[in-house]
Scaffold this motif. Structure first.
Motif, mmCIF file in Angstrom:
data_model
loop_
_atom_site.group_PDB
_atom_site.id
_atom_site.type_symbol
_atom_site.label_atom_id
_atom_site.label_comp_id
_atom_site.label_asym_id
_atom_site.label_seq_id
_atom_site.Cartn_x
_atom_site.Cartn_y
_atom_site.Cartn_z
ATOM 1 N N VAL A 101 1.030 -1.397 -0.039
ATOM 2 C CA VAL A 101 -0.364 -0.331 -0.316
ATOM 3 C C VAL A 101 0.911 1.495 0.182
ATOM 4 O O VAL A 101 1.603 1.278 1.091
ATOM 5 N N PRO A 102 0.453 2.009 -1.320
ATOM 6 C CA PRO A 102 1.555 3.694 -0.755
ATOM 7 C C PRO A 102 1.588 4.413 0.338
ATOM 8 O O PRO A 102 0.148 4.220 0.195
ATOM 9 N N LEU A 103 2.196 4.671 0.775
ATOM 10 C CA LEU A 103 1.840 5.553 1.998
ATOM 11 C C LEU A 103 3.230 6.308 1.638
ATOM 12 O O LEU A 103 3.726 6.952 0.865
ATOM 13 N N PRO A 104 2.905 7.650 2.210
ATOM 14 C CA PRO A 104 3.359 8.978 2.012
ATOM 15 C C PRO A 104 4.750 9.127 2.632
ATOM 16 O O PRO A 104 4.989 9.038 3.886
ATOM 17 N N TRP A 105 5.650 9.408 2.517
ATOM 18 C CA TRP A 105 7.394 9.320 2.807
ATOM 19 C C TRP A 105 7.853 10.778 2.543
ATOM 20 O O TRP A 105 7.430 11.586 1.378
ATOM 21 N N PRO A 106 8.601 11.311 3.716
ATOM 22 C CA PRO A 106 8.671 10.701 4.779
ATOM 23 C C PRO A 106 7.379 11.281 6.259
ATOM 24 O O PRO A 106 7.891 10.827 7.355
ATOM 25 N N ALA A 107 6.250 11.498 5.446
ATOM 26 C CA ALA A 107 5.630 11.539 7.061
ATOM 27 C C ALA A 107 5.228 10.936 7.307
ATOM 28 O O ALA A 107 4.574 10.803 8.189
ATOM 29 N N SER A 108 5.312 9.222 6.823
ATOM 30 C CA SER A 108 4.860 8.203 7.493
ATOM 31 C C SER A 108 6.002 7.716 8.456
ATOM 32 O O SER A 108 5.943 6.477 9.247
ATOM 33 N N ALA A 109 6.929 8.146 8.457
ATOM 34 C CA ALA A 109 8.353 7.886 8.974
ATOM 35 C C ALA A 109 7.875 8.141 10.739
ATOM 36 O O ALA A 109 6.762 8.235 11.052
ATOM 37 N N GLU A 110 8.624 7.702 11.450
ATOM 38 C CA GLU A 110 8.129 7.478 13.112
ATOM 39 C C GLU A 110 8.946 8.457 13.105
ATOM 40 O O GLU A 110 7.999 9.350 14.287
ATOM 41 N N ARG A 111 9.683 9.293 13.023
ATOM 42 C CA ARG A 111 10.087 10.614 13.253
ATOM 43 C C ARG A 111 10.776 11.899 11.919
ATOM 44 O O ARG A 111 12.004 11.907 11.349
ATOM 45 N N PRO A 112 9.233 11.863 11.101
ATOM 46 C CA PRO A 112 9.943 12.392 9.465
ATOM 47 C C PRO A 112 10.757 13.300 9.423
ATOM 48 O O PRO A 112 11.661 14.051 8.794
ATOM 49 N N GLY A 143 5.197 -4.958 -8.250
ATOM 50 C CA GLY A 143 4.660 -4.182 -9.270
ATOM 51 C C GLY A 143 3.845 -2.770 -8.958
ATOM 52 O O GLY A 143 3.556 -1.954 -9.059
ATOM 53 N N VAL A 144 3.791 -2.308 -7.684
ATOM 54 C CA VAL A 144 3.003 -1.431 -7.043
ATOM 55 C C VAL A 144 4.377 -0.297 -7.050
ATOM 56 O O VAL A 144 4.244 0.653 -7.396
ATOM 57 N N VAL A 145 6.123 -0.779 -6.539
ATOM 58 C CA VAL A 145 7.061 -0.060 -6.319
ATOM 59 C C VAL A 145 6.916 0.489 -8.465
ATOM 60 O O VAL A 145 7.484 1.670 -8.494
ATOM 61 N N ARG A 146 6.969 -0.236 -9.363
ATOM 62 C CA ARG A 146 6.997 -0.039 -10.521
ATOM 63 C C ARG A 146 6.109 0.820 -11.094
ATOM 64 O O ARG A 146 6.008 2.027 -12.108
ATOM 65 N N GLY A 147 4.969 0.392 -10.425
ATOM 66 C CA GLY A 147 3.810 1.360 -11.502
ATOM 67 C C GLY A 147 3.997 2.729 -10.249
ATOM 68 O O GLY A 147 3.132 3.715 -11.238
ATOM 69 N N LEU A 148 4.455 3.467 -9.171
ATOM 70 C CA LEU A 148 4.426 4.765 -8.940
ATOM 71 C C LEU A 148 5.657 5.172 -10.103
ATOM 72 O O LEU A 148 5.682 6.388 -9.702
ATOM 73 N N PRO A 190 0.060 -1.109 -10.418
ATOM 74 C CA PRO A 190 -0.683 -2.783 -11.706
ATOM 75 C C PRO A 190 -0.346 -3.740 -10.838
ATOM 76 O O PRO A 190 0.536 -3.525 -9.668
ATOM 77 N N THR A 191 -1.334 -4.871 -11.380
ATOM 78 C CA THR A 191 -0.415 -6.149 -10.672
ATOM 79 C C THR A 191 0.430 -6.855 -11.567
ATOM 80 O O THR A 191 0.058 -7.178 -12.845
ATOM 81 N N PRO A 192 2.127 -7.010 -11.247
ATOM 82 C CA PRO A 192 2.329 -7.470 -12.356
ATOM 83 C C PRO A 192 2.114 -9.217 -13.111
ATOM 84 O O PRO A 192 1.887 -9.609 -11.724
ATOM 85 N N ALA A 193 2.640 -9.631 -13.866
ATOM 86 C CA ALA A 193 2.426 -10.921 -13.723
ATOM 87 C C ALA A 193 3.980 -11.417 -14.163
ATOM 88 O O ALA A 193 4.972 -11.064 -14.399
ATOM 89 N N VAL A 194 3.950 -12.253 -13.391
ATOM 90 C CA VAL A 194 5.478 -12.946 -12.318
ATOM 91 C C VAL A 194 5.888 -14.353 -13.953
ATOM 92 O O VAL A 194 4.503 -15.084 -14.518
#
Length: 231
Positions: free
Chosen positions: A165-176, A213-218, A225-229
């Protein structure tokens, strides 16, 4: 003497005002911020293009990495490379590093058996991770496994609940505030070693490739997208 008594942290070993990964890499072998430097063969710093669009953070070096001085060159690293290829992420766009830079292990029967780093080791080594990120400008940060998640996102984060699940970075960090990274996103997934330990490695591997595959899509600006293995 316990780990807590011998751990002072890496703050005093990270060079002040380091401007490049080369500066950090040159200083890292002198780190004695926790007791893990004593039995380990050497420090294992990150590797890859400083301008990489993807930064992948794992747990710690394994036995092979400790001996060679490079991250992700053992069995888990080879599996990760295959998953990256199957997900369609150019390997030259990836910077690889670990939350803990020394190998934690116990010797048993002539073998060095992996031990998961404690929270004290994660905290001690965190200044190196913060310093690395200060020189990097990724589009996507990939957290590989629970130890990396604890290092970057805090002890409450659960990879199993939030993987892929894509999350905003660095807002999602413990100490952004410690991560002066521009607009980017984060994706958590399992560590490739978890695939090697899985009862059904094929299913676990396909899940890892799907998350990547989510990373690739971003990177492509296409969502998730869901990649084909490839078989």
């Amino acid at each position: 003497m316990t780990a807590h008594e011998t751990t002072v942290g890496a703050d005093g070993y990270v060079p002040t005002g380091a401007r490049s990964l080369a500066d950090l890499r040159a200083a890292a072998p002198g780190c004695q911020g926790c007791e893990l430097h004593q039995p380990a063969s050497q420090v294992v710093f990150g590797r890859g293009d400083p301008d990489a669009r993807v930064v992948m953070v794992g747990e710690q070096p394994g036995d092979v990495e400790d001996r060679q001085g490079l991250p992700f060159v053992g069995p888990a690293g080879r599996l990760l490379r295959r998953a990256v290829d199957d997900a369609g992420i150019p390997v030259d766009q990836i910077y690889l590093t670990n939350a803990v830079k020394h190998f934690r292990f116990v010797s048993r029967g002539g073998r060095r058996i992996h031990q998961t780093p404690d929270r004290v080791h994660i905290v001690a080594c965190r200044p190196w991770l913060v310093a690395e990120f200060a020189t990097l400008r990724p589009d996507v940060v990939v957290v590989l496994g629970a130890t990396a998640a604890r290092a970057l996102l805090g002890p409450a984060f659960r990879v199993t609940r939030s993987r892929g699940v894509p999350l905003p970075w660095p807002a999602s960090a413990e100490r952004p505030e410690e991560f002066p990274v521009g607009p980017a996103q984060l994706v958590a997934t399992i560590h490739p070693s978890a695939v090697l330990r899985a009862d059904d490695q094929q299913i676990a591997y396909r899940g890892l490739v799907t998350d990547l595959g989510v990373v690739r899509g971003l990177l492509a600006g296409r969502g998730s997208p869901t990649p084909a293995v490839r078989r």
